[in-house]
Scaffold this motif. Structure first.
Motif, PDB file in Angstrom:
ATOM      1  N   LEU A  60       3.412 -48.043  35.788  1.00  0.00           N
ATOM      2  CA  LEU A  60       4.814 -48.445  35.969  1.00  0.00           C
ATOM      3  C   LEU A  60       5.168 -48.569  37.447  1.00  0.00           C
ATOM      4  O   LEU A  60       5.858 -49.508  37.858  1.00  0.00           O
ATOM      5  CB  LEU A  60       5.749 -47.451  35.286  1.00  0.00           C
ATOM      6  CG  LEU A  60       5.736 -47.448  33.759  1.00  0.00           C
ATOM      7  CD1 LEU A  60       6.575 -46.293  33.221  1.00  0.00           C
ATOM      8  CD2 LEU A  60       6.225 -48.779  33.210  1.00  0.00           C
ATOM      9  N   ALA A  61       4.696 -47.632  38.262  1.00  0.00           N
ATOM     10  CA  ALA A  61       4.972 -47.682  39.705  1.00  0.00           C
ATOM     11  C   ALA A  61       4.323 -48.910  40.333  1.00  0.00           C
ATOM     12  O   ALA A  61       4.913 -49.557  41.209  1.00  0.00           O
ATOM     13  CB  ALA A  61       4.474 -46.407  40.375  1.00  0.00           C
ATOM     14  N   ILE A  62       3.128 -49.257  39.882  1.00  0.00           N
ATOM     15  CA  ILE A  62       2.443 -50.450  40.407  1.00  0.00           C
ATOM     16  C   ILE A  62       3.182 -51.711  39.976  1.00  0.00           C
ATOM     17  O   ILE A  62       3.318 -52.659  40.757  1.00  0.00           O
ATOM     18  CB  ILE A  62       0.962 -50.468  39.984  1.00  0.00           C
ATOM     19  CG1 ILE A  62       0.212 -49.362  40.747  1.00  0.00           C
ATOM     20  CG2 ILE A  62       0.330 -51.834  40.238  1.00  0.00           C
ATOM     21  CD1 ILE A  62      -1.220 -49.144  40.305  1.00  0.00           C
ATOM     22  N   GLU A  63       3.676 -51.748  38.754  1.00  0.00           N
ATOM     23  CA  GLU A  63       4.464 -52.894  38.306  1.00  0.00           C
ATOM     24  C   GLU A  63       5.714 -53.071  39.175  1.00  0.00           C
ATOM     25  O   GLU A  63       6.090 -54.194  39.505  1.00  0.00           O
ATOM     26  CB  GLU A  63       4.852 -52.743  36.836  1.00  0.00           C
ATOM     27  CG  GLU A  63       3.696 -52.956  35.887  1.00  0.00           C
ATOM     28  CD  GLU A  63       4.061 -52.691  34.432  1.00  0.00           C
ATOM     29  OE1 GLU A  63       5.267 -52.589  34.105  1.00  0.00           O
ATOM     30  OE2 GLU A  63       3.126 -52.578  33.622  1.00  0.00           O
ATOM     31  N   GLU A  64       6.321 -51.958  39.557  1.00  0.00           N
ATOM     32  CA  GLU A  64       7.488 -52.026  40.435  1.00  0.00           C
ATOM     33  C   GLU A  64       7.099 -52.590  41.806  1.00  0.00           C
ATOM     34  O   GLU A  64       7.800 -53.408  42.380  1.00  0.00           O
ATOM     35  CB  GLU A  64       8.111 -50.638  40.589  1.00  0.00           C
ATOM     36  CG  GLU A  64       9.404 -50.644  41.358  1.00  0.00           C
ATOM     37  CD  GLU A  64      10.036 -49.252  41.436  1.00  0.00           C
ATOM     38  OE1 GLU A  64      10.727 -49.004  42.435  1.00  0.00           O
ATOM     39  OE2 GLU A  64       9.847 -48.444  40.517  1.00  0.00           O
ATOM     40  N   PHE A  65       5.957 -52.162  42.336  1.00  0.00           N
ATOM     41  CA  PHE A  65       5.437 -52.693  43.602  1.00  0.00           C
ATOM     42  C   PHE A  65       5.212 -54.205  43.493  1.00  0.00           C
ATOM     43  O   PHE A  65       5.581 -54.971  44.387  1.00  0.00           O
ATOM     44  CB  PHE A  65       4.142 -51.968  43.983  1.00  0.00           C
ATOM     45  CG  PHE A  65       3.301 -52.692  44.998  1.00  0.00           C
ATOM     46  CD1 PHE A  65       3.705 -52.782  46.323  1.00  0.00           C
ATOM     47  CD2 PHE A  65       2.097 -53.277  44.632  1.00  0.00           C
ATOM     48  CE1 PHE A  65       2.931 -53.444  47.270  1.00  0.00           C
ATOM     49  CE2 PHE A  65       1.313 -53.933  45.563  1.00  0.00           C
ATOM     50  CZ  PHE A  65       1.740 -54.021  46.886  1.00  0.00           C
ATOM     51  N   ILE A  66       4.629 -54.640  42.386  1.00  0.00           N
ATOM     52  CA  ILE A  66       4.378 -56.066  42.170  1.00  0.00           C
ATOM     53  C   ILE A  66       5.703 -56.823  42.099  1.00  0.00           C
ATOM     54  O   ILE A  66       5.854 -57.897  42.699  1.00  0.00           O
ATOM     55  CB  ILE A  66       3.527 -56.273  40.898  1.00  0.00           C
ATOM     56  CG1 ILE A  66       2.104 -55.735  41.134  1.00  0.00           C
ATOM     57  CG2 ILE A  66       3.483 -57.752  40.498  1.00  0.00           C
ATOM     58  CD1 ILE A  66       1.255 -55.644  39.871  1.00  0.00           C
TER      59      ILE A  66
END
Length: 158
Positions: free
Chosen positions: A95-101
């Motif tokens: 989820l945190a990586i999706e937010e970064f993307i």
């Protein structure tokens, strides 16, 4: 370190029997051999840095997103930071990586697809391997283009 040889504790003890100067030098060499990437170990006063301080720049980059290098950052830094420094489980880290993307897309227009299956695979391997994120020094050495992207973002954030 003495050359490329790791200094052992017995060498420190031996040198300390010779005198204060020799002892101080041997202790310094020993400590350096224990942490070859000094930026990961001490601050300017020689105190051990917390991982939160060492990797504060990662949070900045994640909040901002990047104009280029998302996959490399995820592979070498962000996934390792989230799982092995912050201790998130794979689903939280995803989820945190999706937010970064999303931040990269919103702020820089870098909206090309990064597959969730690839992200999950990276996160699982990083967790299993226990790998730590690359430091800024390592990125500078191994991927100067990515370092330039990151340093501009960090400089802007103050």
């Amino acid at each position: 370190m003495m050359g490329d040889r790791v200094v052992g504790w017995s060498h420190v003890v031996e040198e300390c029997s010779k005198g204060v100067e020799e002892c101080n030098k041997a202790v310094e060499d020993y400590l350096k051999s224990m942490c070859p990437d000094e930026s990961m170990c001490t601050d300017s006063l020689g105190r051990r840095k917390s991982k939160a301080i060492v990797y504060r720049w990662v949070e900045t980059v994640m909040k901002s997103g990047v104009p280029d290098g998302r996959a490399r950052l995820i592979l070498y830094v962000i996934s390792r930071y989230l799982v092995n420094v912050k201790g998130l489980d794979v689903s939280e880290a995803e989820l945190a990586i999706e937010e970064f993307i999303d931040n990269s897309c919103r702020n820089y227009g870098d909206c090309s697809k990064i597959y969730k299956s690839w992200i999950r695979n990276v996160l699982k391997r990083v967790k299993d391997g226990g790998w730590m994120p690359w430091s800024l020094d390592r990125i500078k050495k191994e991927d100067p283009d990515l370092y330039n992207v990151i340093s501009k973002i960090i400089d802007r954030s103050g």
